[in-house]
Design an enzyme around this catalytic site. Structure first.
Site, PDB file in Angstrom:
ATOM      1  N   HIS B  57       0.825  -1.218   0.000  1.00  0.00           N
ATOM      2  CA  HIS B  57       0.000   0.000   0.000  1.00  0.00           C
ATOM      3  C   HIS B  57       0.856   1.263   0.000  1.00  0.00           C
ATOM      4  O   HIS B  57       0.363   2.338   0.314  1.00  0.00           O
ATOM      5  CB  HIS B  57      -0.896   0.033   1.243  1.00  0.00           C
ATOM      6  N   HIS B 216      -6.658  -4.750  -1.513  1.00  0.00           N
ATOM      7  CA  HIS B 216      -5.867  -5.984  -1.447  1.00  0.00           C
ATOM      8  C   HIS B 216      -6.061  -6.827  -2.687  1.00  0.00           C
ATOM      9  O   HIS B 216      -6.015  -8.054  -2.634  1.00  0.00           O
ATOM     10  CB  HIS B 216      -6.240  -6.793  -0.208  1.00  0.00           C
TER      11      HIS B 216
END
Ligand code: ADP
Ligand code: ADP
Ligand code: MG
Ligand code: MG
Ligand code: MG
Ligand code: MG
Lengths: 196, 325, 325, 196
Positions: B57, B216
Site C-alpha cells: 500500500h 488488497h
C-alpha cells in the site's frame, strides 16, 4: 494414541499437504478474498516444521510452540486463528506425553473455541469455524474423519459469507469453498490420522 | 505478471531496507523486524502512534512515519496483516511513556493481530489503545466495512494531535471522530498482481471495470462495462453523497499505484466540479498515491467533513514523506 | 488499453484545470493556455525559470513549479512538445525583469519549439536563455542523447540558484554544470498507452523487457528476457559507471508511472548496495515518481556527482509538490 | 496555376488525406518514434481547415496563416518544421493571388530550406527532408509528381536515421518508412495536384 512423535509427524504431514494444495488455497482466496491464504499457510507451516527438530517434553509444550510459531509467521486472519487454536489447546494437553482420542478431542474443542472467540465468529458464516465446530461436536473414534471433513468443507461452497473478506462479496461469495475451511480440513486430517 | 523485485519472499524486507537506507534521517528499522520507526527514537512524553498492515500500500504505512504523524509502521507481508510480535515491536519503538495508539484498518486479520499485540504490550506494562477505521462505503454493512484511504486522514489528524501534546484519550477521541466521519470508495480498470503467486487479484477483459474494490486486489462489489471517468466519478459520488452531507470537506483522489498522475488530476477535475455543483465546499484537496494496491490501475475518492479543529490538525506540519506539510 | 480520462483530446486541459483547482495557493493558469505559473505571479527581480515539454511525465513539469524551483511549466499534448506560442506565455508569466532561463530536454521538437519561443520573447524585449539536458546514456552519440529524469536535478539546482538571487548567467552556468554531469538510464517491463490512439508504445511478450527506454513510450535500445531486478540494476549501472566516476553522488531511482513504490524501494536497495560496493558515496537519495511516462512499468537510475555547491542548492527549500523540501 | 481557392482546396485535400492516413502515420512513428505523428498532423490540419473559411488577399497571407496555425497546433518536431515551411514560403508567394508552376516551385524550395535550417538537418538522415529536398531539386512541370513522391517516401525505408527520435534506434531504425516523409508526400501531392 497421539505421541509427541506422532504430533510432529502430523504437523509434517499437514505441511506437505498444504504445500501440495498451496495453489488451490490461494485460488479459492483469490475468488472470495485477497489471494494469499495458500501463501500464508505455507509460510507458517514451513516455520512449524523448522521447530520440530527441537525436543519437547510434553504435548502441551509442542502445541504451544506450534501456536506461537503460526501466530508469528502466518499473519492475516488465519495467523491469529490457527495460532490461538494451538496455544489454547496446549493447557488441555498439559504435561501429557501421549494423548488418547478423548484427550485429543478435548484439546481440539479448546482450539475450536479459541478460534471462535478470537474471530468473534460462529457456525454458518462460511469460515474455518464451519469445519472445526461441526467436526468436533459429535466426533466418535469410529468415524471416518476424512469423509466427514470433506463433507464439511464442501458444505461451505453453498454458504454466503458474513465474516472475513468473503463477506464483502455478499451473495457473490456463494459458489466457492472457503479457503480456511479447506486448510482446516488438511490440518485436522493430518492430526486425526496420527490418533487412529 | 512482471515484477521489479529480487526474491519474492524477500520483497518486504528489501523494501524496508531500501527505505531506511534512502532516508536515514527519518527512519530507523527495528532490528530483525520489518518495522520502521523514527530515526530519533520514541519521543518521551508524547503519545506514540502506530499503524501498519500488509505491505503493498506504499506510501502507506512507512511513508507516514515522521514528525507530526506516525512513530512506527509495521510492514506485514504483501496484503497480509503483520503478526502480533511485529506489532509489539512497533508499539515498543513508539512508546514514549504516555501510551500508544494503534490505527487499525478494519480487516479481521488486522484487528486480531493488533489486538493480540495490544494484549502483549499490556502484559509488558505499556498503555495501549486502538481505533479501527472502516471508511469504505462499497460495503453496505457498516460493521464489515474495510479501512481504506480514509485511514491517512486518521494518521494525519491523530499524529498532529499527538505531536501537540494531547493525552492518549484525547488523541484517541480525535482519531475516532475522523474514523466515524470519513468515507471512501474505489474502483479499478486493471488488477494488481500478487508478487508470490504471480496471479492477478481478478480477471477483467478489455471492456470491464470493477467498482467498489478494496486495497488488497480483491474484486469489487460490482463489475461494469468501462466508461469514461466522468461517469465513473458520478457513480462513486452517488454512494458517497448518501453518507456525507454538503458542507466543508477535505477531498482526496487517491491513486491505486498504477494510475498516472495525469489521470488522477483529470479525475479530480470531475470530482471537484460535481461536488461543488452539489453544494460541497472543498476546503482541502489531496491528489496522489496515498493508499495504493501495488500496481492496480484505479482510484478512490475520500471525503472527510471538516470543522475548525480537524482542519487545523490537517494543516499542522508533517515531516512524513507521504504527506509533507 | 484502459484510461481514466474524459475526452482524450481534452486530457491535458482537464489535467491542468484539476491541478490549479487542487492547489490554488501554488498554481495559476495562463488564461486560455495549458501553462501553469505561480499563483503569486512572477517574482520581480528574480531570474525566471521555465520548463515543460509534452505531458504524460507528471509530476514533471507542473509538479516542479513553486518557490525554489520553476516559475512556469508549459504542458504540451501528451508526449508532444508544446508550441512556441505556449512557451512564450510561460516565459511571460515567469519574467520578473531579470531574464528567463528555459530548461529544455534534448528532443528535436522541444529544442525547436523552445528556440522559436525564445526568438518571439526576444522580439518582445525579454532576455531569454536556455539550457539543454541530455542525460540518457542509453544513446551512444552524446549529441543525440535524450533529456530524462536528470532534468529534475537541473530544475532543483537552477531553481534554488534563481531563488537565491543569482543572475541569469550564473543560473545558466549552474544549470549547465548539472546538465554536463548528470547521467541516467531507464528500463521497462510494460509499455505505456497513448491516450488518443489507444496504442502501446511497444509490444512486449510476457518474457521480455526493454532496456534503455525513453520517456515517450519509445522502445528501448535493447530487448532482453526479463530477469529479477538485481540483475537489471547491474545492467543499468554498468552503463552509468562508465560515465560517472566513484565519489560523492546524488542518486535517483525514478518510477515510470506504473511502478509500485515498493518495487522502487527494492530497486533502490540493490542500487545502493552495488554503488557503495563500487566506491560511490550516496550523499543524497531520491526514490519515487519524478519523471514518468504515463502508466509505464519500469524505472530509471540517475547519478549526479556532487560538490558542496550543488549539494547546498539541492538541499535548499522547495515548495514544489514533486520535490518538497 | 495555383489560385488562392486552389491553395485552400489543396490544404483541405491534405487534411482529408492525413485523416485517412492518421493511423498509418502513427504506427510508423510508434515503430521508430513516439507514436504521435498522425495525431499531431491531424490536430494541426484540422486547425488549418478551420482558418480556410476566412478571406485572404494574397497567397502569401494564406501561406503565412497556415504556417502560424501549424506552428501553434501541431507541436512536436513536425510543428516547427511544417510551420516554418509555410511561414518562410509566404514572402516568395508575396502579393500574388495566383502562382504558376515556377513560382510554386520557388516557394516550396524556400519551405524546404526553412525545414533544413530549423531542423539542422540534411538529405540522408531519414527525415522529411528526404522528401522535400530531392523532390524539388530537379522538379519539372511534366513530372509525375505522385510517383516521384512515392519513390522518395519508399526510399526512406532502407535508411538509418541520424536525426529525430528514430536516431535513438540506430540500425534498428532501418526497415520502417519515416513518418514525416510520408506526411510530407501527402502535403506535397495535394499542393501539386492544384498546380497541374
Ligand atoms: N472472523 C473470522 N473467524 C473465523 N475464521 C475467519 C475469520 N476471518 C477469516 N477467517 C478465515 O480465514 C481465512 C482467510 O485467511 P487468510 O487468507 O490467510 O487471511 P486474510 O483474510 O487476512 O487474507 C478465511 O477463509 C476464513 O476461513
Ligand atoms: N531535425 C529534423 N529535421 C527534419 N525533420 C525532422 C527532424 N526531427 C524530426 N523530423 C521529422 O519529424 C517527424 C516526427 O514528427 P512528430 O512525430 O510529429 O514529432 P516528435 O518526433 O516530436 O514526436 C519525423 O518522422 C521526421 O520526418
Ligand atoms: Mg487472504
Ligand atoms: Mg491477506
Ligand atoms: Mg512526440
Ligand atoms: Mg512523434
Amino acid at each position: 494414541m497421539l505421541t509427541i512423535e506422532g504430533f510432529k509427524q502430523a504437523l509434517r504431514h499437514a505441511q506437505s499437504e498444504i504445500e501440495a494444495n498451496k495453489d488451490t488455497l490461494t485460488d479459492l482466496d483469490r475468488a472470495i478474498g485477497d489471494g494469499d491464504h495458500g501463501i500464508n499457510m505455507s509460510r507458517g507451516f514451513e516455520a512449524v516444521v523448522a521447530v520440530l527438530d527441537d525436543d519437547y517434553a510434553t504435548l502441551g509444550d509442542l502445541s504451544k510452540k506450534v501456536g506461537m510459531t503460526l501466530m508469528s509467521k502466518v499473519g492475516g486472519a488465519a495467523g491469529p486463528l490457527y495460532g490461538s487454536a494451538f496455544v489454547k489447546a496446549a493447557p488441555k494437553f498439559g504435561d501429557a506425553t501421549e494423548a488418547d482420542f478423548s484427550l485429543v478431542k478435548e484439546a481440539l474443542v479448546e482450539a475450536s473455541t479459541a478460534i471462535k472467540a478470537r474471530g468473534k465468529s460462529e457456525v454458518g458464516q462460511k469460515t474455518m469455524v464451519d469445519v472445526w465446530e461441526p467436526f468436533l461436536s459429535d466426533l466418535n473414534e469410529s468415524d471416518d474423519f476424512d469423509t466427514k471433513l470433506d463433507q464439511l468443507v464442501g458444505a461451505t461452497e453453498d454458504m454466503v459469507a458474513t465474516k472475513g473478506r468473503a463477506s464483502y462479496f455478499g451473495e457473490n461469495s456463494r459458489g466457492t469453498i472457503d479457503p480456511g475451511a479447506l486448510s482446516s480440513s488438511i490440518v485436522l486430517k493430518a492430526i486425526m490420522k496420527e490418533v487412529e | 505478471m512482471k515484477k521489479l523485485i529480487g526474491e519474492a519472499n524477500e520483497l518486504v524486507s528489501q523494501m524496508v531496507e531500501g527505505m531506511v537506507h534512502a532516508h536515514p534521517e527519518l527512519y530507523g528499522r527495528v532490528e530483525g523486524f520489518n518495522v520502521i520507526c523514527r530515526a530519533d527514537g520514541a519521543k518521551s512524553g508524547k503519545v506514540g502512534l502506530v499503524s501498519g498492515g500488509g505491505s503493498g500500500h506504499e506510501p502507506a504505512h512507512a511513508g507516514y512515519v515522521g514528525d507530526g504523524m506516525l512513530d512506527a509502521a509495521v510492514c506485514g507481508e504483501v496484503f497480509t496483516s503483520p503478526t502480533p510480535d511485529m506489532v509489539l515491536e512497533g508499539i515498543k519503538a513508539a512508546d514514549g511513556g504516555n501510551g500508544v495508539l494503534l490505527v487499525v484498518k478494519n480487516y479481521a486479520g488486522d484487528v486480531m493481530n493488533f489486538e493480540l499485540a495490544a494484549e502483549l504490550a499490556d502484559a509488558e506494562g505499556i498503555k495501549v489503545d486502538h481505533v479501527v477505521v472502516a471508511d469504505d462505503v462499497a460495503i453496505t454493512n457498516k460493521e464489515d466495512r474495510r479501512g481504506v484511504a480514509g485511514t491517512v486522514f486518521v494518521h494525519k489528524i491523530a499524529g498532529a494531535a499527538a505531536a501537540s501534546g494531547k493525552s492518549l484519550d484525547e488523541v484517541k477521541a480525535l482519531a475516532e471522530k475522523v474514523a466515524a466521519n470519513v468515507r471512501s470508495m474505489g474502483m479499478a480498470v486493471e488488477p494488481c498482481y500478487m508478487p508470490v503467486s504471480g496471479k492477478p487479484g481478478f480477471d477483467l477483459n478489455e471492456e470491464e471495470m470493477e467498482i467498489g474494490i478494496g486495497i488488497h486486489g480483491e474484486r469489487g462489489v460490482e463489475r461494469k462495462p468501462t466508461t469514461n471517468v466522468d461517469a465513473i466519478v458520478d457513480d462513486l459520488l452517488d454512494h458517497l453523497k448518501k453518507e456525507v452531507s454538503p458542507g466543508e470537506v477535505a477531498v482526496m483522489v487517491n491513486g491505486m499505484g498504477g494510475t498516472p498522475l495525469s489521470e488522477l488530476y483529470v479525475t479530480y477535475h470531475f470530482v471537484a466540479k460535481k461536488l461543488e455543483d452539489a453544494g460541497y465546499t472543498l476546503k482541502r484537496k489531496y491528489v496522489g498515491n496515498y493508499m495504493t494496491s501495488l500496481e492496480m490501475h484505479g482510484f478512490s475518492i475520500t471525503l472527510l467533513p471538516l470543522d475548525e479543529e480537524l482542519t487545523s490538525y490537517l494543516d499542522a506540519p508533517s515531516a512524513a514523506l507521504g504527506f509533507k506539510l
